[in-house]
Design a protein around this motif. Sequence first.
Motif, PDB file in Angstrom:
ATOM      1  N   TYR A  21      27.242 -13.458  -7.572  1.00  0.00           N
ATOM      2  CA  TYR A  21      28.246 -12.740  -8.364  1.00  0.00           C
ATOM      3  C   TYR A  21      27.887 -12.720  -9.845  1.00  0.00           C
ATOM      4  O   TYR A  21      28.388 -11.901 -10.606  1.00  0.00           O
ATOM      5  CB  TYR A  21      29.625 -13.382  -8.182  1.00  0.00           C
ATOM      6  CG  TYR A  21      29.656 -14.861  -8.535  1.00  0.00           C
ATOM      7  CD1 TYR A  21      29.710 -15.292  -9.856  1.00  0.00           C
ATOM      8  CD2 TYR A  21      29.627 -15.822  -7.541  1.00  0.00           C
ATOM      9  CE1 TYR A  21      29.719 -16.642 -10.180  1.00  0.00           C
ATOM     10  CE2 TYR A  21      29.646 -17.181  -7.846  1.00  0.00           C
ATOM     11  CZ  TYR A  21      29.688 -17.582  -9.163  1.00  0.00           C
ATOM     12  OH  TYR A  21      29.692 -18.914  -9.476  1.00  0.00           O
ATOM     13  N   ASP A  22      27.011 -13.629 -10.274  1.00  0.00           N
ATOM     14  CA  ASP A  22      26.770 -13.857 -11.700  1.00  0.00           C
ATOM     15  C   ASP A  22      26.383 -12.581 -12.448  1.00  0.00           C
ATOM     16  O   ASP A  22      26.963 -12.266 -13.483  1.00  0.00           O
ATOM     17  CB  ASP A  22      25.670 -14.913 -11.860  1.00  0.00           C
ATOM     18  CG  ASP A  22      25.431 -15.293 -13.310  1.00  0.00           C
ATOM     19  OD1 ASP A  22      26.279 -15.990 -13.897  1.00  0.00           O
ATOM     20  OD2 ASP A  22      24.400 -14.869 -13.869  1.00  0.00           O
ATOM     21  N   GLY A  23      25.399 -11.850 -11.936  1.00  0.00           N
ATOM     22  CA  GLY A  23      24.938 -10.648 -12.615  1.00  0.00           C
ATOM     23  C   GLY A  23      26.008  -9.583 -12.707  1.00  0.00           C
ATOM     24  O   GLY A  23      26.078  -8.825 -13.691  1.00  0.00           O
ATOM     25  N   PHE A  24      26.874  -9.506 -11.693  1.00  0.00           N
ATOM     26  CA  PHE A  24      27.947  -8.512 -11.699  1.00  0.00           C
ATOM     27  C   PHE A  24      28.970  -8.841 -12.779  1.00  0.00           C
ATOM     28  O   PHE A  24      29.381  -7.967 -13.553  1.00  0.00           O
ATOM     29  CB  PHE A  24      28.601  -8.447 -10.316  1.00  0.00           C
ATOM     30  CG  PHE A  24      27.717  -7.834  -9.268  1.00  0.00           C
ATOM     31  CD1 PHE A  24      27.808  -6.485  -8.969  1.00  0.00           C
ATOM     32  CD2 PHE A  24      26.775  -8.596  -8.595  1.00  0.00           C
ATOM     33  CE1 PHE A  24      26.972  -5.905  -8.011  1.00  0.00           C
ATOM     34  CE2 PHE A  24      25.948  -8.041  -7.646  1.00  0.00           C
ATOM     35  CZ  PHE A  24      26.041  -6.688  -7.357  1.00  0.00           C
ATOM     36  N   ILE A  25      29.383 -10.099 -12.828  1.00  0.00           N
ATOM     37  CA  ILE A  25      30.368 -10.505 -13.835  1.00  0.00           C
ATOM     38  C   ILE A  25      29.820 -10.291 -15.237  1.00  0.00           C
ATOM     39  O   ILE A  25      30.508  -9.794 -16.131  1.00  0.00           O
ATOM     40  CB  ILE A  25      30.772 -11.977 -13.626  1.00  0.00           C
ATOM     41  CG1 ILE A  25      31.463 -12.151 -12.276  1.00  0.00           C
ATOM     42  CG2 ILE A  25      31.672 -12.459 -14.762  1.00  0.00           C
ATOM     43  CD1 ILE A  25      32.754 -11.399 -12.130  1.00  0.00           C
ATOM     44  N   ARG A  26      28.559 -10.662 -15.454  1.00  0.00           N
ATOM     45  CA  ARG A  26      27.952 -10.503 -16.781  1.00  0.00           C
ATOM     46  C   ARG A  26      27.876  -9.037 -17.197  1.00  0.00           C
ATOM     47  O   ARG A  26      27.785  -8.738 -18.387  1.00  0.00           O
ATOM     48  CB  ARG A  26      26.547 -11.116 -16.791  1.00  0.00           C
ATOM     49  CG  ARG A  26      26.532 -12.630 -16.737  1.00  0.00           C
ATOM     50  CD  ARG A  26      25.109 -13.148 -16.698  1.00  0.00           C
ATOM     51  NE  ARG A  26      25.056 -14.592 -16.559  1.00  0.00           N
ATOM     52  CZ  ARG A  26      25.094 -15.462 -17.567  1.00  0.00           C
ATOM     53  NH1 ARG A  26      25.187 -15.011 -18.807  1.00  0.00           N
ATOM     54  NH2 ARG A  26      25.040 -16.761 -17.347  1.00  0.00           N
ATOM     55  N   ASN A  27      27.926  -8.143 -16.231  1.00  0.00           N
ATOM     56  CA  ASN A  27      27.828  -6.718 -16.531  1.00  0.00           C
ATOM     57  C   ASN A  27      29.138  -5.981 -16.287  1.00  0.00           C
ATOM     58  O   ASN A  27      29.138  -4.778 -16.004  1.00  0.00           O
ATOM     59  CB  ASN A  27      26.696  -6.092 -15.719  1.00  0.00           C
ATOM     60  CG  ASN A  27      25.328  -6.460 -16.270  1.00  0.00           C
ATOM     61  OD1 ASN A  27      24.815  -5.816 -17.182  1.00  0.00           O
ATOM     62  ND2 ASN A  27      24.745  -7.528 -15.738  1.00  0.00           N
ATOM     63  N   GLY A  28      30.241  -6.714 -16.385  1.00  0.00           N
ATOM     64  CA  GLY A  28      31.551  -6.075 -16.439  1.00  0.00           C
ATOM     65  C   GLY A  28      32.159  -5.685 -15.117  1.00  0.00           C
ATOM     66  O   GLY A  28      33.200  -5.025 -15.101  1.00  0.00           O
ATOM     67  N   ILE A  29      31.569  -6.084 -13.992  1.00  0.00           N
ATOM     68  CA  ILE A  29      32.088  -5.716 -12.674  1.00  0.00           C
ATOM     69  C   ILE A  29      32.967  -6.847 -12.151  1.00  0.00           C
ATOM     70  O   ILE A  29      32.510  -7.985 -12.055  1.00  0.00           O
ATOM     71  CB  ILE A  29      30.936  -5.428 -11.691  1.00  0.00           C
ATOM     72  CG1 ILE A  29      30.086  -4.270 -12.210  1.00  0.00           C
ATOM     73  CG2 ILE A  29      31.479  -5.131 -10.295  1.00  0.00           C
ATOM     74  CD1 ILE A  29      28.794  -4.050 -11.429  1.00  0.00           C
ATOM     75  N   PRO A  30      34.232  -6.562 -11.815  1.00  0.00           N
ATOM     76  CA  PRO A  30      35.097  -7.620 -11.293  1.00  0.00           C
ATOM     77  C   PRO A  30      34.489  -8.261 -10.053  1.00  0.00           C
ATOM     78  O   PRO A  30      33.834  -7.591  -9.252  1.00  0.00           O
ATOM     79  CB  PRO A  30      36.392  -6.875 -10.937  1.00  0.00           C
ATOM     80  CG  PRO A  30      36.347  -5.613 -11.710  1.00  0.00           C
ATOM     81  CD  PRO A  30      34.900  -5.249 -11.848  1.00  0.00           C
ATOM     82  N   GLY A  31      34.701  -9.561  -9.895  1.00  0.00           N
ATOM     83  CA  GLY A  31      34.090 -10.227  -8.755  1.00  0.00           C
ATOM     84  C   GLY A  31      34.786 -11.514  -8.395  1.00  0.00           C
ATOM     85  O   GLY A  31      35.678 -12.012  -9.085  1.00  0.00           O
ATOM     86  N   GLY A  32      34.323 -12.068  -7.282  1.00  0.00           N
ATOM     87  CA  GLY A  32      34.848 -13.332  -6.787  1.00  0.00           C
ATOM     88  C   GLY A  32      34.243 -13.615  -5.437  1.00  0.00           C
ATOM     89  O   GLY A  32      33.241 -13.021  -5.038  1.00  0.00           O
ATOM     90  N   GLY A  33      34.870 -14.509  -4.701  1.00  0.00           N
ATOM     91  CA  GLY A  33      34.348 -14.843  -3.390  1.00  0.00           C
ATOM     92  C   GLY A  33      34.914 -16.144  -2.876  1.00  0.00           C
ATOM     93  O   GLY A  33      35.784 -16.774  -3.497  1.00  0.00           O
ATOM     94  N   ILE A  34      34.412 -16.535  -1.723  1.00  0.00           N
ATOM     95  CA  ILE A  34      34.815 -17.775  -1.076  1.00  0.00           C
ATOM     96  C   ILE A  34      33.568 -18.534  -0.661  1.00  0.00           C
ATOM     97  O   ILE A  34      32.465 -17.980  -0.604  1.00  0.00           O
ATOM     98  CB  ILE A  34      35.706 -17.514   0.157  1.00  0.00           C
ATOM     99  CG1 ILE A  34      34.992 -16.571   1.147  1.00  0.00           C
ATOM    100  CG2 ILE A  34      37.059 -16.950  -0.265  1.00  0.00           C
ATOM    101  CD1 ILE A  34      35.718 -16.382   2.467  1.00  0.00           C
ATOM    102  N   ALA A  35      33.723 -19.818  -0.371  1.00  0.00           N
ATOM    103  CA  ALA A  35      32.622 -20.660   0.091  1.00  0.00           C
ATOM    104  C   ALA A  35      33.221 -21.819   0.873  1.00  0.00           C
ATOM    105  O   ALA A  35      34.451 -21.978   0.949  1.00  0.00           O
ATOM    106  CB  ALA A  35      31.788 -21.160  -1.087  1.00  0.00           C
ATOM    107  N   THR A  36      32.349 -22.657   1.434  1.00  0.00           N
ATOM    108  CA  THR A  36      32.831 -23.835   2.163  1.00  0.00           C
ATOM    109  C   THR A  36      32.209 -25.120   1.655  1.00  0.00           C
ATOM    110  O   THR A  36      32.446 -26.182   2.213  1.00  0.00           O
ATOM    111  CB  THR A  36      32.566 -23.699   3.675  1.00  0.00           C
ATOM    112  OG1 THR A  36      31.186 -23.366   3.892  1.00  0.00           O
ATOM    113  CG2 THR A  36      33.449 -22.635   4.299  1.00  0.00           C
ATOM    114  N   GLY A  37      31.385 -25.044   0.592  1.00  0.00           N
ATOM    115  CA  GLY A  37      30.881 -26.257  -0.034  1.00  0.00           C
ATOM    116  C   GLY A  37      29.417 -26.520   0.228  1.00  0.00           C
ATOM    117  O   GLY A  37      28.903 -26.236   1.306  1.00  0.00           O
ATOM    118  N   ALA A  38      28.764 -27.098  -0.776  1.00  0.00           N
ATOM    119  CA  ALA A  38      27.337 -27.421  -0.683  1.00  0.00           C
ATOM    120  C   ALA A  38      27.158 -28.935  -0.829  1.00  0.00           C
ATOM    121  O   ALA A  38      27.582 -29.701   0.025  1.00  0.00           O
ATOM    122  CB  ALA A  38      26.565 -26.643  -1.750  1.00  0.00           C
TER     123      ALA A  38
END
Length: 510
Positions: free
Chosen positions: A408-425
């Motif tokens: 998601y990092d590149g999208f957020i840095r370029n003004g595109i709304p974003g998010g997501g889910i995960a289960t842990g690392a």
Amino acid sequence: MGVPSILALCATVASATAIQIPILASDNQAPIQAETGHPHGSKPLVNSTEIQDLISGDRLQRRAKQLFEIAKLGEAEYNHPTRVIGSAGHAGTLDYIYETILQLGDYYDISNQSFPAVSGNVFESRLVLGQDVPKSAAPMGLTPPTKDKQPVHGDLVLVKNEGCQTTDFPETVAGNIAFIKRGVCPFGTKSENAGRAGAVAAVVYNYEKDGVQGTLGTPSSFHVATFGLSGEEADPIIKKLEKGKSVDGIAYIDAEVKQILTVNIVAQTTEGDPNNVVMLGAHSDSVAEGPGINDDGSGTISLLEVATQLTKFNVSNAVRFAWWAGEEEGLLGSDYYVAQLPEEENQKIRLFMDYDMMASPNFAYQIYNATNAANPNGSEELRDLYIDWYEEQGLNYTFIPFDGRSDYDGFIRNGIPGGGIATGAEGIKTKKEQEQFGGKAGDWYDNCYHQLCDDLGNVNETAWIVNTKLIAHSIATYARSFKGFPERTLSVSSNAYSENVKYHGSRLFI
């Protein structure tokens, strides 16, 4: 569709002249078919409940078995299964994704975006400081080897400030090992400055008690072999150096950093408004150390399965799936994709959803805590969609930092709304989370994170099914309508986010 095959594009990546996707004959199961359902033209508009009902744990597990067989293609070069970029296992993964989407007929337009990537591999390393072998010493990602891939010797030289300027390095660094405090500039800058000053190696120690799992990022000819070290183990060394005492060191890294060609795969529905795109992604590669069935085979497979089931429905807004290459090397594929977008195309993407690690064995249902105050407008609405769904299912959830650790990092840095889910690392499950989700407090969410044991036994099917249903719900919601979701703004930057991010992928870069 006139698109060159993945294997043709990856001819310089995998040495094999042909890679066949393994078929699971052992359990007499045929390859998974598309099952596109409704005849063309008579499909209903996508419905969240209906598409969720099509998600099957059996189908997810069957795809996982196929992916593990593909990872075995990496054994000839790495002596164990892997899908790291540049390996036959990754080329096979790309071919599998491409062929799976191709089977879905004209529902999707599929494209391959080839790009140059940097691949790094550390084969062996050792650091001795004085009489001790520090337990926390870890070679930086994309570090070059020590000279001639042999041990180098020298005194530790304490660098002024944080090594962000060439003037921070005293002349005595030449021929010795630079000892540098982690701080406000990237690790790559510190290593480059150490190399310019003539250091034979560098050690970046933490200002906190913990160790430093970092990456040097974009290679430089001035980079030197670089380790990270915990603040706890660095502290007694710093005290000796500040008193004028001598501490010698031996550094050894056998590593390679090479440029390769790899591929992003992008598939977009042929129907739906192309000016209002619902976009989601997972990464297709693993680390070199293992087959990556949870990281991120689980996300890769979830997207493939939801893309397959979506073909039974019509959509009002276009849906774009992406499988990124080079995530484990520092978000290379997603960064490249966003960087190549003209501003007009950037504006068409209404939001980006990241799905990385959907099935951790000691899972927690994690939501990226993306707010509109710190991220592009709409990120918080996406976060709330995940919250609402978990609550509707009677499931607990927790928030995790939106800190640059995935695509998601590149999208957020370029003004595109974003998010997501995960289960842990590699994070530690708390006692409260044990009460919320079961599992074992005090253990990693995924004890096999970035290891050889990230195999078929390293997925929790319950979590995987739940989160794949949530992925399906997120697509169904926005593929039907963006009613109530913020319009894109003209701004294509997110300074508030960038100022607080210290990760670029799984490793720290600063």
